[in-house]
Design a protein around this motif. Structure first.
Motif, PDB file in Angstrom:
ATOM      1  N   ILE A 247       0.852  -1.196   0.000  1.00 42.40           N
ATOM      2  CA  ILE A 247       0.000   0.000   0.000  1.00 42.40           C
ATOM      3  C   ILE A 247       0.888   1.247   0.000  1.00 42.40           C
ATOM      4  CG2 ILE A 247      -1.890   1.205   1.169  1.00 42.40           C
ATOM      5  CD1 ILE A 247      -2.416  -1.410   2.735  1.00 42.40           C
ATOM      6  N   GLU A 276      -2.169  -1.475  -3.680  1.00 42.88           N
ATOM      7  CA  GLU A 276      -3.211  -0.462  -3.578  1.00 42.88           C
ATOM      8  C   GLU A 276      -2.561   0.912  -3.459  1.00 42.88           C
ATOM      9  OE1 GLU A 276      -5.895  -1.282  -0.392  1.00 42.88           O
ATOM     10  OE2 GLU A 276      -6.676  -3.128  -1.303  1.00 42.88           O
ATOM     11  N   VAL A 280      -3.833   6.334   3.058  1.00 45.03           N
ATOM     12  CA  VAL A 280      -3.504   5.371   4.114  1.00 45.03           C
ATOM     13  C   VAL A 280      -3.693   6.059   5.464  1.00 45.03           C
ATOM     14  CG1 VAL A 280      -1.742   3.802   5.007  1.00 45.03           C
ATOM     15  CG2 VAL A 280      -1.744   4.396   2.570  1.00 45.03           C
TER      16      VAL A 280
END
Length: 355
Positions: A247, A276, A280
């Motif tokens: 991520i 992804e 965050v």
């Protein structure tokens, strides 16, 4: 001795400093090569670029760079393979970004021909400063400063574009633990966070010093509005591995669009690593760490390529990451460096040869 090429005026140094350099004990960014490229902007246009012996500049005390901070820069590296061929890594990205940074600070765009011809001629002169072997490289620093004399609060009408070079070894900053920022911000919406503006780095030194006093080496910056979202780490973009998922935050006008970051994303897609690119939250990373699901954090950037992060701190709590052998950080660093040093196939067309 002076020679001329199509667009570059070259004056070679009478004697090289290279014999006095201990290449086995380099301190990053403190030793510089024999020459530098200089190009001045006057009367509404960029003048003929020059390559001249490396040396001090003479500027008026009222030069606008000192008063209003019109200064942007880039960071790049040149690598030498086992056949003594010299390579750059995605230099087009650096060229595009320095002009994007310049535009945001009202600095005139630098011509592509001058950038590449000047850099190539400079690297040909400094070829002996680029040493073979993984970890060895020549760090390249293009930058622009405002040079017009005068303290009126307006964009400068004169600038100096320069490229200087510094031999580098494998960049290792020791163990890195980071602190998630709760108060200070690196950049705000609508600001200059996406640009490599000199002032961005000046503004982060103080809060980073505070973090160091608490045992951390860098800060992971959070968004200026809520401090709920993680954005980038010190001088690096940042990646998180939760389970086997990678991520990272999307770029915006607060986050630098790192060349290494972009390369890691491309490699993740090429090797089918679940990825992804999204906002965050601090909350989800803290919860993942508490649940044992946060496997890795690492930073990406030109100087370090990939820098593993061993742990983080938030609201007085410290979280350590697991010690793993099979890490994404090692995987990406291996893939990237082999491409950079011409030891692996370059499927992406990232290498640029200096001929």
């Amino acid at each position: 001795m002076k020679t001329d090429t199509t667009t570059i005026d070259i004056q070679k140094a009478s004697k090289s400093k290279i014999e006095n350099v201990d290449f086995n004990n380099l301190v990053f960014g403190q030793v510089f090569t024999d020459h530098m490229m200089v190009c001045d902007y006057k009367n509404g246009e960029w003048q003929t670029p020059q390559i001249k012996p490396y040396g001090p500049l003479q500027l008026d005390p009222s030069a606008k760079v000192f008063h209003y901070g019109q200064a942007v820069f880039e960071g790049m590296k040149a690598f030498k393979d086992e056949k003594d061929q010299v390579w750059l890594f995605r230099p087009e990205k650096n060229f595009e970004r320095i002009n994007k940074s310049s535009e945001r600070l009202a600095i005139p765009e630098f011509p592509k021909e001058y950038f590449f011809t000047g850099m190539e001629e400079l690297l040909k002169l400094e070829k002996d400063w680029i040493k073979k072997g993984f970890g060895n490289s020549l760090y390249i620093r293009p930058f622009v400063i405002a040079t017009e004399a005068g303290v009126s609060a307006a964009p400068s009408k004169e600038y100096k574009f320069m490229i200087i070079c510094s031999p580098a070894q494998a960049y290792y900053s020791g163990e890195v633990r980071v602190q998630f920022s709760e108060k200070y911000s690196r950049a705000a919406d609508g600001g200059v966070g996406f640009a490599k503006a000199a002032g961005n780095y000046a503004a982060q030194f103080y809060p980073t010093n505070l973090a160091k006093e608490e045992g951390f080496q860098q800060i992971v910056w959070t968004d200026a509005s809520t401090h709920e979202y993680l954005e980038e780490a010190g001088t690096m973009n940042i990646f998180f591995r939760v389970g086997d998922k990678l991520i990272t935050a999307p770029t915006n006008d607060r986050i630098l669009n790192g060349v290494t970051r972009d390369s890691v994303i491309a490699l993740a897609k090429e090797y089918n690593i679940e990825l992804e690119v999204r906002r965050v939250t601090v909350k989800e990373i803290v919860e993942a760490a508490e649940a044992g699901e946060l496997k890795e954090m690492f930073g990406s950037g030109t100087a370090t390529v990939i820098n593993p992060i061993l742990g983080f701190g938030y609201k007085g709590e410290k979280y350590e990451l697991p010690n793993m052998e099979d890490t994404y950080a090692r995987f990406f660093k291996d893939k990237l460096t082999k491409i950079q040093y011409n030891q692996a196939e370059d499927k992406f067309g990232w290498r640029y040869q200096i001929k």
